[in-house]
Design an enzyme around this catalytic site. Sequence first.
Site, PDB file in Angstrom:
ATOM      1  N   ARG A   5      49.332  62.923  -0.740  1.00 25.99           N
ATOM      2  CA  ARG A   5      49.379  63.004   0.729  1.00 25.99           C
ATOM      3  C   ARG A   5      49.354  61.593   1.319  1.00 25.99           C
ATOM      4  O   ARG A   5      48.340  60.913   1.258  1.00 25.99           O
ATOM      5  CB  ARG A   5      48.208  63.820   1.282  1.00 25.99           C
ATOM      6  N   ASP A  21      35.609  65.000   5.526  1.00 30.60           N
ATOM      7  CA  ASP A  21      36.586  63.947   5.744  1.00 30.60           C
ATOM      8  C   ASP A  21      36.745  63.741   7.241  1.00 30.60           C
ATOM      9  O   ASP A  21      35.929  64.225   8.032  1.00 30.60           O
ATOM     10  CB  ASP A  21      37.904  64.243   5.030  1.00 30.60           C
TER      11      ASP A  21
END
Length: 531
Positions: free
Chosen positions: A167, A447
């Site tokens: 990603r 996150d």
Amino acid sequence: MAAAQEQLHTGPAEVLADGGAYAAILTPAALAFLGRLHRRFEASRQRLLRERRQRQATWDAGALPDFRADTAAIRASDWSVAPIPAALCDRRVEITGPVERKMIINALNSGAKVFMADFEDSSAPTFANQLDGQVNLRDAVDGTIAFRSPEGKTYQLGDDPAVLVVRPRGWHLHDRFFSVDGASVSGALVDFGLFVFHNALALHQRDRGPYFYLPKLEAMEEAALWEDVMSAAEAELQLPRGTMKATVLIETLPAAFQMDEILHALRRRIVGLNCGRWDYIFSYLKTLRGHRDRLLPERGQVGMTVPFLKGYSELLIKTCHRRGAFAMGGMAAQIPIKGDEAANEAALDKVRADKLREVKAGHDGTWVAHPALVPVAQAIFDEYMPTPNQLDKLRQDVQVGREQLLAAPNGTITRAGFDNNVEVCLRYTAAWLDGLGCVPIHHLMEDAATAEIARAQLWQWLHHGDLEFPDHAPIDFALFDQALAAHTHRLRQSQHPGAARADAAAALISRMTHADELGDFLTLPAYEQLA
């Protein structure tokens, strides 16, 4: 592109600390490849970012997102995405994490079908983190990656590693360490470009892609830009068109209204869509920041069974399966609770319930954040999904329209919920400023998405005014300032990650929360303070 030393805003000591490994990544040919990508696509990226701001201005003025009239034919017509590679036909459990060396080895060895190596929300983009990540992934691709801990324990790849999916950062982020013609290069192109330049051919020769997760898209045109970038890279690297495959995270509210269109824009290479539900909640808050009637209750009350999230996930399944693409479920962020068996089992029960909901709804796979959760999630999917996927589950019963996608759920804002938002936002931001993007807080691996939800909720609750706790005490800036000061003091005195950056984090959060306009991303101003 300028020479590598001229691109770095950090001192030469940092560069030379691992000069050999970095030099092998930042070769003249690799930098020239990045330069060509930048010159070809930067104007389009900037145009798309301007269009984002223009759309947001209309929503701030009172309009609401909706399905596009100009793309109705795409939604109505029959078409399918390209065939899915054999390596990605069974994705029942995927594990995600930053591009840190030990994490990569443990994730690839975890028993999960896929490992998503993350340059985005679980990584703080210091120069060292990003370049170490490229070195680590190169070593993982060629099978030589190994790690020896300070205690002397050795980690290396097993015989059947997970499929690697990378990603890169989103289109909105720049990289201050790389510039072309005096302009910063897109973080997305840095992450993507360096990875494919060094690894695409080897992965292609093994029928392993390269494969990508694409974050933060808001419109089909942004997906089309990725199509153009990947096609250009394939041509330069002499790979057949469509070699690079992508899964798109539907983690913004605008994208939920363009799922068909995003699949169509990437139809030659897309494999599926993913419910990036934490960022999706943040995007709901940000997109509808000007609408007082769309306020959300505290974060803990906004689960996947509330109507706007249930509708979004079921519409994603229906849309993907109609087009022959996978519908991936969301993240289980729990981490083992050591020393408290009852609490640990209660946390695992929440994971099981969430994964059972996903597999019964028709998802083809799910995410976990910790290796210990892989067998927990896999047991659920193995029992209820004996086939590699559920593409035959078309969910024609699902009828989700605009109103359900925009409906704010009922709920409350408690003192504990308010205080938790302040604490989590502060602790995560402080750790991020200290170079850590994946942070354990209260037995959850957080996150950037969680911090974004927390600070966006605080901004909305405080700026829309006249809100109260259940005991009728007002929710106001005096309370916020007091809570922030108290948590800053506690963090400063603690052993938590980021304790040394507590004051800087508090100042940033205070400034963004008091600002008249909700900032688009916490990581944009924070990036300027990143070491």
